[in-house]
Design an enzyme around this catalytic site. Structure first.
Site, mmCIF file in Angstrom:
data_model
loop_
_atom_site.group_PDB
_atom_site.id
_atom_site.type_symbol
_atom_site.label_atom_id
_atom_site.label_comp_id
_atom_site.label_asym_id
_atom_site.label_seq_id
_atom_site.Cartn_x
_atom_site.Cartn_y
_atom_site.Cartn_z
ATOM 1 N N GLU A 156 0.816 -1.217 0.000
ATOM 2 C CA GLU A 156 0.000 0.000 0.000
ATOM 3 C C GLU A 156 0.851 1.270 0.000
ATOM 4 O O GLU A 156 0.326 2.365 0.199
ATOM 5 C CB GLU A 156 -0.942 -0.016 1.211
ATOM 6 C CG GLU A 156 -1.888 -1.199 1.259
ATOM 7 C CD GLU A 156 -2.844 -1.256 0.071
ATOM 8 O OE1 GLU A 156 -3.042 -0.209 -0.578
ATOM 9 O OE2 GLU A 156 -3.369 -2.339 -0.221
ATOM 10 N N ASP A 157 2.154 1.126 -0.198
ATOM 11 C CA ASP A 157 3.075 2.258 -0.338
ATOM 12 C C ASP A 157 3.078 3.170 0.893
ATOM 13 O O ASP A 157 3.271 4.379 0.780
ATOM 14 C CB ASP A 157 2.722 3.062 -1.596
ATOM 15 C CG ASP A 157 3.919 3.844 -2.123
ATOM 16 O OD1 ASP A 157 5.067 3.443 -1.857
ATOM 17 O OD2 ASP A 157 3.706 4.886 -2.778
#
Length: 199
Positions: free
Chosen positions: A115-116
């Site tokens: 999800e960075d």
């Protein structure tokens, strides 16, 4: 769970032989720490989630869940996927359907990387999820940190993964159709803008 949860604990168990009253130590393996996670985008698809976490995730699915007071939107452009990706925004009149997982804590960092989170793409948000007649509190989900001012269309790959996850995990048919139409309209608008720019 504390670090103690990883160690073996012992309980006294009496021998089944009535004449023999000696007590024996038997190890009991404690379950590993877990956390609840609500997926509303590509992670609804256990096959795609497996790609990031490195193990099968079907066994961690609790069921389809409902998040009240939010709506979906494509408010992030993903450099990795090269398209718009899903986000949730607060909206008291809306609900978001998705998949509730109970994942082992050992995969938490891998999920954050997907999800960075380390680069400020998404951040944790803790929510209440309605699932199978119960309410699960403090469920982790992810929301976009720097939201776009308007939605950006998904590409065909992301479109298909999201829809496959929604259908496979049994989200309501009407919700799946609405999701399909929403993504399709975004793609049509994007293609129209491309034509106008090239004209």
């Amino acid at each position: 769970m504390s670090k103690q949860g990883r160690h073996l604990h012992h309980s006294w168990v009496q021998s089944q032989e009535p004449a023999n009253l000696d007590l024996r130590l038997q190890p009991i393996q404690q379950k590993e720490p877990m956390f609840y996670y609500f997926a509303y985008g590509s992670c609804m698809c256990p096959v795609d989630l497996k790609r990031s976490l490195g193990e099968n995730t079907h066994c961690y699915v609790i069921g389809s869940g409902i998040l009240k007071g939010y709506r979906l939107g494509f408010y992030r452009y993903s450099p990795f996927r090269k398209c718009g990706v899903l986000d949730i925004v607060k909206d008291s009149a809306s609900t978001v359907h998705g998949v509730l997982y109970q994942l082992p804590m050992r995969v938490s960092d891998r999920l954050d990387e997907r999800e960075d989170v380390p680069h400020g793409g998404y951040r944790h948000e803790y929510i209440d999820i309605h699932c199978q007649g119960q309410v699960y509190n403090r469920v982790r989900t992810y929301v976009v940190v720097n939201k776009l001012s308007k939605e950006f269309a998904p590409n065909d790959w992301y479109f298909n993964v999201v829809l496959r996850g929604a259908v496979t995990c049994g989200l309501p048919e009407e919700y799946c159709w609405n999701l399909f139409n929403h993504m399709y309209q975004l793609q049509q608008n994007h293609q129209l803008q491309q034509v106008r720019r090239s004209a």
